[in-house]
Design a protein around this motif. Structure first.
Motif, PDB file in Angstrom:
ATOM      1  N   SER A  78      24.176  20.991 -40.970  1.00  0.00           N
ATOM      2  CA  SER A  78      22.595  21.343 -39.650  1.00  0.00           C
ATOM      3  C   SER A  78      23.347  20.394 -38.664  1.00  0.00           C
ATOM      4  CB  SER A  78      21.241  20.985 -39.945  1.00  0.00           C
ATOM      5  OG  SER A  78      21.404  19.960 -40.920  1.00  0.00           O
ATOM      6  N   LEU A  79      23.746  19.298 -39.113  1.00  0.00           N
ATOM      7  CA  LEU A  79      24.454  18.295 -38.534  1.00  0.00           C
ATOM      8  C   LEU A  79      24.991  18.745 -37.426  1.00  0.00           C
ATOM      9  CD1 LEU A  79      24.585  14.950 -40.975  1.00  0.00           C
ATOM     10  CD2 LEU A  79      22.549  15.517 -38.482  1.00  0.00           C
ATOM     11  N   ASP A  80      25.422  19.781 -37.918  1.00  0.00           N
ATOM     12  CA  ASP A  80      27.020  20.479 -36.442  1.00  0.00           C
ATOM     13  C   ASP A  80      25.967  20.747 -35.203  1.00  0.00           C
ATOM     14  OD1 ASP A  80      29.082  20.162 -38.836  1.00  0.00           O
ATOM     15  OD2 ASP A  80      28.501  21.371 -39.023  1.00  0.00           O
ATOM     16  N   ALA A  81      25.032  21.276 -35.229  1.00  0.00           N
ATOM     17  CA  ALA A  81      24.095  21.842 -34.263  1.00  0.00           C
ATOM     18  C   ALA A  81      23.497  20.591 -33.656  1.00  0.00           C
ATOM     19  CB  ALA A  81      23.229  23.144 -34.698  1.00  0.00           C
ATOM     20  N   GLN A  82      23.526  19.311 -33.325  1.00  0.00           N
ATOM     21  CA  GLN A  82      22.861  18.179 -32.485  1.00  0.00           C
ATOM     22  C   GLN A  82      23.703  17.720 -31.811  1.00  0.00           C
ATOM     23  OE1 GLN A  82      19.849  17.733 -34.319  1.00  0.00           O
ATOM     24  NE2 GLN A  82      20.083  18.709 -35.363  1.00  0.00           N
ATOM     25  N   LEU A  83      25.108  18.105 -31.559  1.00  0.00           N
ATOM     26  CA  LEU A  83      25.591  18.256 -30.353  1.00  0.00           C
ATOM     27  C   LEU A  83      26.404  19.662 -30.207  1.00  0.00           C
ATOM     28  CD1 LEU A  83      28.106  15.368 -31.244  1.00  0.00           C
ATOM     29  CD2 LEU A  83      25.979  15.176 -30.044  1.00  0.00           C
ATOM     30  N   GLY A  84      26.855  19.862 -28.482  1.00  0.00           N
ATOM     31  CA  GLY A  84      26.566  21.251 -27.859  1.00  0.00           C
ATOM     32  C   GLY A  84      29.043  20.968 -28.479  1.00  0.00           C
ATOM     33  N   ASP A  85      28.912  22.177 -28.358  1.00  0.00           N
ATOM     34  CA  ASP A  85      30.505  22.264 -29.357  1.00  0.00           C
ATOM     35  C   ASP A  85      31.556  21.326 -28.298  1.00  0.00           C
ATOM     36  OD1 ASP A  85      29.828  24.691 -30.152  1.00  0.00           O
ATOM     37  OD2 ASP A  85      30.318  26.121 -29.280  1.00  0.00           O
ATOM     38  N   ALA A  86      31.523  20.886 -26.650  1.00  0.00           N
ATOM     39  CA  ALA A  86      32.442  20.103 -26.571  1.00  0.00           C
ATOM     40  C   ALA A  86      32.613  18.256 -26.437  1.00  0.00           C
ATOM     41  CB  ALA A  86      32.423  20.121 -24.582  1.00  0.00           C
ATOM     42  N   ALA A  87      31.056  18.092 -26.902  1.00  0.00           N
ATOM     43  CA  ALA A  87      30.577  17.046 -27.573  1.00  0.00           C
ATOM     44  C   ALA A  87      30.751  16.711 -28.657  1.00  0.00           C
ATOM     45  CB  ALA A  87      29.156  15.868 -26.997  1.00  0.00           C
ATOM     46  N   ARG A  88      30.792  17.571 -29.544  1.00  0.00           N
ATOM     47  CA  ARG A  88      31.190  17.747 -31.125  1.00  0.00           C
ATOM     48  C   ARG A  88      32.736  17.557 -31.420  1.00  0.00           C
ATOM     49  NH1 ARG A  88      28.558  21.659 -32.162  1.00  0.00           N
ATOM     50  NH2 ARG A  88      30.285  23.315 -32.738  1.00  0.00           N
ATOM     51  N   ALA A  89      33.511  18.464 -30.544  1.00  0.00           N
ATOM     52  CA  ALA A  89      34.687  18.338 -30.481  1.00  0.00           C
ATOM     53  C   ALA A  89      35.404  17.095 -30.465  1.00  0.00           C
ATOM     54  CB  ALA A  89      35.449  19.278 -30.027  1.00  0.00           C
TER      55      ALA A  89
END
Length: 275
Positions: free
Chosen positions: A153-164
């Motif tokens: 669930s932590l993967d969804a805490q940032l948008g795709d670009a920010a997570r990358a």
């Protein structure tokens, strides 16, 4: 090499350059001269519900600035609490008297002197305690790290670009020595730590005052760090303390305060030897 329980301390020049690349561009609207007194620089960032100061952990000048920042907010009667990456959530000086000794304060915060030398942080902490201001641990407890690594669930805490971008920061912070299979789990730890610090700020919030968070600068960047997990109704200001020149000031922070450069150091050498 086995995965470390914490991402590498964000001190390397490469890591700092990565933060600049993450930001879009532009300069801060909160930028007094670098030689202005800390009290004036703090005043330029107010009013704020939360003020996040991101340090380079091994820069002595940054610890002096943090002590002055505490004092500046105390003198204005604005310091609601001092929150620390350097202590785990659940630890607090709130029950201590302002005359508490350093030993009592360290016990209250379950201070780990090997990880965070008290000589670096004690002056800022004691300035808050002596002013009757609570000091609270904000970091995710070590025993929760394993759960965070597996928490999808932590993967969804940032948008795709920010997570990358956060994943790139984890790679750089570990000197490109982590197995690729560990990048996602270690990124989740970083996100979980940012969320814990944000929650500590919210819990310590006092109307009309400012919660001051001291942490590594990676946690204070607006695009990736603690600000991403704070309520939108909070007035948040972020500062990066930068040892040495860093080129153009970026929009990753509201203000960048430069301090004298440190001697050159290969932050990855010890990791390479142990890998």
């Amino acid at each position: 090499m086995p995965p470390s329980p914490f991402p590498l301390l964000p001190s390397s020049p490469r890591w700092a350059l990565l933060l600049g690349a993450i930001a879009l561009a532009g300069c801060s609207a909160f930028a007094p001269a670098d030689d202005a007194p800390v009290s004036r620089r703090i005043a330029s960032l107010l009013p704020a519900d939360a003020l996040l100061i991101g340090e380079q952990h091994d820069a002595p000048a940054h610890h002096l600035i943090e002590r002055e920042a505490v004092q500046a907010l105390v003198e204005r009667g604005r310091l609601a609490a001092l929150a620390l990456e350097m202590a785990e959530e659940g630890n607090s000086t709130g029950y201590l008297d302002r005359t508490a000794s350093e030993s009592q304060v360290r016990t209250a915060l379950s201070w780990d002197d090997k990880a965070w030398p008290w000589s670096d942080y004690g002056p800022a902490v004691m300035a808050a305690v002596h002013a009757g201001v609570p000091v609270v641990g904000a970091n995710l407890p070590r025993e929760h790290m394993k759960d965070a690594m597996a928490d999808v669930s932590l993967d969804a805490q940032l948008g795709d670009a920010a997570r990358a971008a956060q994943q790139d920061a984890v790679r750089a912070g570990h000197c490109d020595l982590l197995p690729e299979s560990q990048i996602v789990p270690m990124t989740r730890i970083q996100i979980a730590r940012d969320r814990a610090m944000a929650q500590a700020i919210v819990k310590a919030r006092v109307p009309g005052k400012t919660v001051l968070l001291l942490s590594g600068s990676g946690h204070t960047t607006k695009a990736l760090g603690v600000p991403q997990h704070l309520p939108t109704d909070l007035r948040v200001r972020t500062v990066q303390l930068q040892a040495g020149a860093a080129g153009e000031r970026s929009a990753a922070f509201d203000s960048v305060w430069q301090t004298p450069a440190l001697p050159e150091k290969d932050y990855c050498e010890s990791l390479r030897r142990s890998s």
